[in-house]
Motif scaffolding. Structure first.
Motif, PDB file in Angstrom:
ATOM      1  N   LEU A 102      45.119   3.579  98.438  1.00 16.23           N
ATOM      2  CA  LEU A 102      45.093   4.747  97.847  1.00 16.23           C
ATOM      3  C   LEU A 102      45.892   4.137  96.596  1.00 16.23           C
ATOM      4  O   LEU A 102      45.111   5.032  96.431  1.00 16.23           O
ATOM      5  N   ILE A 103      46.971   3.899  96.219  1.00 20.21           N
ATOM      6  CA  ILE A 103      47.348   4.083  94.698  1.00 20.21           C
ATOM      7  C   ILE A 103      46.027   3.740  94.231  1.00 20.21           C
ATOM      8  O   ILE A 103      46.216   4.046  92.682  1.00 20.21           O
ATOM      9  N   MET A 104      45.623   2.937  94.425  1.00 19.53           N
ATOM     10  CA  MET A 104      44.649   2.687  93.204  1.00 19.53           C
ATOM     11  C   MET A 104      42.971   2.630  93.475  1.00 19.53           C
ATOM     12  O   MET A 104      42.628   3.657  92.079  1.00 19.53           O
ATOM     13  N   LEU A 105      43.341   4.456  93.975  1.00 16.73           N
ATOM     14  CA  LEU A 105      41.834   5.337  93.861  1.00 16.73           C
ATOM     15  C   LEU A 105      42.694   6.600  92.570  1.00 16.73           C
ATOM     16  O   LEU A 105      41.751   6.455  91.910  1.00 16.73           O
ATOM     17  N   ARG A 106      43.760   5.902  92.621  1.00 13.55           N
ATOM     18  CA  ARG A 106      44.285   7.156  91.855  1.00 13.55           C
ATOM     19  C   ARG A 106      44.598   6.657  90.472  1.00 13.55           C
ATOM     20  O   ARG A 106      44.135   6.923  89.466  1.00 13.55           O
ATOM     21  N   VAL A 107      44.874   5.726  90.531  1.00 16.07           N
ATOM     22  CA  VAL A 107      44.586   4.833  89.382  1.00 16.07           C
ATOM     23  C   VAL A 107      43.352   5.206  88.198  1.00 16.07           C
ATOM     24  O   VAL A 107      43.175   5.045  87.328  1.00 16.07           O
ATOM     25  N   ILE A 108      42.404   5.039  89.454  1.00 15.97           N
ATOM     26  CA  ILE A 108      40.663   4.383  88.867  1.00 15.97           C
ATOM     27  C   ILE A 108      40.352   5.612  88.578  1.00 15.97           C
ATOM     28  O   ILE A 108      39.721   6.373  87.507  1.00 15.97           O
ATOM     29  N   SER A 117      42.394   7.779  87.584  1.00 23.41           N
ATOM     30  CA  SER A 117      42.723   8.127  85.273  1.00 23.41           C
ATOM     31  C   SER A 117      42.019   7.647  85.087  1.00 23.41           C
ATOM     32  O   SER A 117      41.829   7.677  83.384  1.00 23.41           O
ATOM     33  N   PHE A 118      41.763   6.543  85.550  1.00 20.67           N
ATOM     34  CA  PHE A 118      40.638   5.409  84.127  1.00 20.67           C
ATOM     35  C   PHE A 118      39.434   6.181  83.903  1.00 20.67           C
ATOM     36  O   PHE A 118      38.892   5.738  83.011  1.00 20.67           O
ATOM     37  N   TYR A 119      38.716   6.267  84.779  1.00 19.14           N
ATOM     38  CA  TYR A 119      37.287   7.521  84.587  1.00 19.14           C
ATOM     39  C   TYR A 119      37.654   8.314  83.938  1.00 19.14           C
ATOM     40  O   TYR A 119      36.708   8.755  82.861  1.00 19.14           O
ATOM     41  N   LYS A 120      39.195   9.023  83.836  1.00 20.79           N
ATOM     42  CA  LYS A 120      39.022  10.680  82.849  1.00 20.79           C
ATOM     43  C   LYS A 120      39.657  10.116  81.693  1.00 20.79           C
ATOM     44  O   LYS A 120      40.110  10.685  80.141  1.00 20.79           O
ATOM     45  N   LEU A 121      39.808   8.432  80.880  1.00 18.15           N
ATOM     46  CA  LEU A 121      40.591   8.156  79.889  1.00 18.15           C
ATOM     47  C   LEU A 121      39.796   8.921  78.888  1.00 18.15           C
ATOM     48  O   LEU A 121      40.930   9.482  77.890  1.00 18.15           O
ATOM     49  N   LYS A 122      38.819   8.962  78.826  1.00 18.32           N
ATOM     50  CA  LYS A 122      37.950   9.519  77.324  1.00 18.32           C
ATOM     51  C   LYS A 122      38.788  10.631  77.304  1.00 18.32           C
ATOM     52  O   LYS A 122      39.059  11.096  75.962  1.00 18.32           O
ATOM     53  N   LEU A 123      38.923  11.789  78.469  1.00 15.24           N
ATOM     54  CA  LEU A 123      38.979  13.440  77.477  1.00 15.24           C
ATOM     55  C   LEU A 123      40.447  13.366  77.243  1.00 15.24           C
ATOM     56  O   LEU A 123      41.202  14.212  76.490  1.00 15.24           O
TER      57      LEU A 123
END
Ligand SMILES: NC(=O)C1=CN([C@@H]2O[C@H](COP(=O)(O)OP(=O)(O)OC[C@H]3O[C@@H](n4cnc5c(N)ncnc54)[C@H](OP(=O)(O)O)[C@@H]3O)[C@@H](O)[C@H]2O)C=CC1
Ligand SMILES: CCCCCCCCCCCCCCCC(=O)[C@@H](N)CO
Length: 432
Positions: A307-313, A315-321
């Motif tokens: 569950l925690i990892m899903l949140r981390v991932i 944010s990794f997907y949104k890093l660019k913005l």
């Protein structure tokens, strides 16, 4: 009443015993007490982690070491560094482990002859190449080369060393993976694949070798300060850099020390820091375990970690913005505040006022700080160690500290305004 209590206690004990029996570690390697005169082969031992491993094994444990790497000058320099008085305990051989099995086998035979016909006790598959680049900019040949060195190279060396380990009935094989061998990371399409391949190799091979008293250790370090890492940083995409920063940077010395310990214990995994422990637990899959602690940790916490990892991932997907926002904002803001506070700042020793200041150093310094700020806020929020309001605060403090770094003399006004502005920015980003 008393009888019921006694009976249920006995029942509970029986269940516990059965559970402990069923879930005992799959195998228990014997601790290698004494590494003195052990025959160790280290691939890629002429630089970084491999060189540090060679140094510690030679000087702190009295082992006999053979280093395999390609570049002769670097090998020679390494030999001079590690054994200034020249010693027959260190053998440096120039070989490209990815070219052919025969070449690697010859080198291993030469090593055995050199070290008084002792069979190989420990093989450390450390040699690798790496770079971070988006998939579409990576040439097919580059994928091939990386796979040949990082994966096939390890296969050749392992095959060449195994017969002598088998004959003697003991041995340790170390495979250097990376945290990027536990999850996919932006920019590592080529590198991650080679490290994931090693994991498949390790799991299958361990199943074959455990009965022969040969144990495998997979090592998952985060970024480590080595010549290879410095080279990699010259062209690392920002996203990769920001993701990697969440796990920090270690020194080769720390990484090597733990590899030696894990190898002596025969642990299947060796990881570093909190992120390392969490990732190893999360990605345990079907790998073997050697301690009861691992069994308990993995069976209790993996679902929560998912569950925690899903949140981390996420944010990794949104890093660019987020990166764009921060990278634009930070230099503009710092420039402005330097201007506003220029009279305060001239009194202290800050790089922006020195004659060497130019726009490029300014923005690269600023960018590193931005990454740190963002990463701090990520960490604080994901580890849930603090409430939402602590996140902007932590980031503010971080920036304030960074600026105190730049300006030896701590200037209160300057830092308070930084704290407020950065705090509100992080709140905005968090809600976004
Ligand atoms: N540094 C980091 O941030 C991290 C590193 N790792 C892993 O740790 C290991 C070591 O990394 P690091 O110390 O940074 O690496 P370096 O780049 O500093 O050193 C790599 C070594 O491998 C040798 N090598 C490369 N290709 C070959 C080849 N084909 N045949 C023989 N030797 C070869 C190099 O020598 P030469 O070029 O002369 O052949 C050199 O000695 C790697 O497996 C890496 O993936 C894991 C996580 C993080
Ligand atoms: C629930 C758990 C939370 C965990 C957070 C995840 C953090 C991921 C960090 C990935 C770091 C990858 C470093 C690779 C370094 C490397 O191998 C290179 N330097 C060599 O190329």
């Amino acid at each position: 009443m008393l009888l019921t209590i006694i009976l249920s206690c006995i029942g509970a004990l029986a269940v516990l015993t059965i559970l402990i029996y069923l879930y005992r570690p799959i195998y228990r390697p014997k601790y290698l007490d004494d590494l003195y005169d052990c025959h160790v082969i280290i691939t890629g031992g002429s630089s970084g982690i491999g060189k540090e491993l060679a140094r510690q094994l030679l000087h702190e444990h009295g082992a006999r070491v053979t280093i395999l790497a390609r570049n002769r000058e670097r090998l020679e320099e390494c030999r001079r560094d590690l054994t200034p008085n020249s010693s027959d305990r260190l053998l440096c051989l120039s070989v490209d482990i990815s070219q052919s099995y025969e070449q690697v086998e010859q080198a291993v035979q030469q090593s055995i002859r050199h070290h008084l016909d002792k069979s190989v006790d420990i093989l450390i598959n450390n040699a690798a190449i790496f770079f971070a680049r988006p998939f579409h900019q990576t040439k097919p040949e580059e994928f091939e080369e990386m796979m040949r060195i990082n994966y096939l190279g390890s296969i050749y060396c392992t095959q060449a060393c195994l017969p002598s380990m088998r004959r003697r009935g003991s041995g340790r094989i170390v495979l250097l993976s990376s945290q990027a061998g536990q999850l996919g990371v932006f920019g590592y399409t080529s590198y991650c694949s080679t490290k994931f391949a090693l994991r498949g190799l390790a799991e299958s091979l361990q199943m074959e070798l455990a009965r022969e008293n040969i144990y495998i250790t997979m090592v998952y370090p985060p970024d480590t300060d080595t010549p290879g890492f410095k080279e990699e940083n010259k062209s690392k995409p920002r996203e990769t850099q920001m993701i990697n920063e969440t796990s920090g940077v270690l020194t080769a010395d720390v990484v090597a020390k733990k590899i030696i310990r894990a190898t002596r214990q025969g642990s299947f995994t060796c990881s570093y820091g909190l992120n390392g422990a969490l990732l190893t637990c999360l990605t345990c899959g079907a790998q073997p375990v050697t301690t009861i602690r691992e069994i308990i940790g993995q069976s209790l916490f993996t679902s929560l970690l998912r569950l925690i990892m899903l949140r981390v991932i996420n944010s990794f997907y949104k890093l660019k913005l987020i990166a764009v926002l921060l990278f634009v904002f930070f230099p503009v803001y710092t420039g402005l505040s330097c201007y506003i506070h220029s009279s305060d700042l001239t009194s202290c020793n800050n790089p922006f006022n020195s004659t060497t200041y130019n726009a490029e150093t300014f923005s690269s310094v600023a960018n590193v700080y931005c990454a740190k700020v963002h990463v701090t806020s990520l960490l604080v929020s994901y580890y849930g160690s603090s409430s939402c309001s602590a996140t902007p605060l932590a980031s503010g403090v971080m920036v304030a500290c960074c600026q105190a770094d730049l300006c030896n003399d701590v200037n209160a006004n300057y830092q308070v305004s930084t704290l407020l502005i950065f705090g509100s920015l992080t709140v905005l980003l968090k809600f976004y």
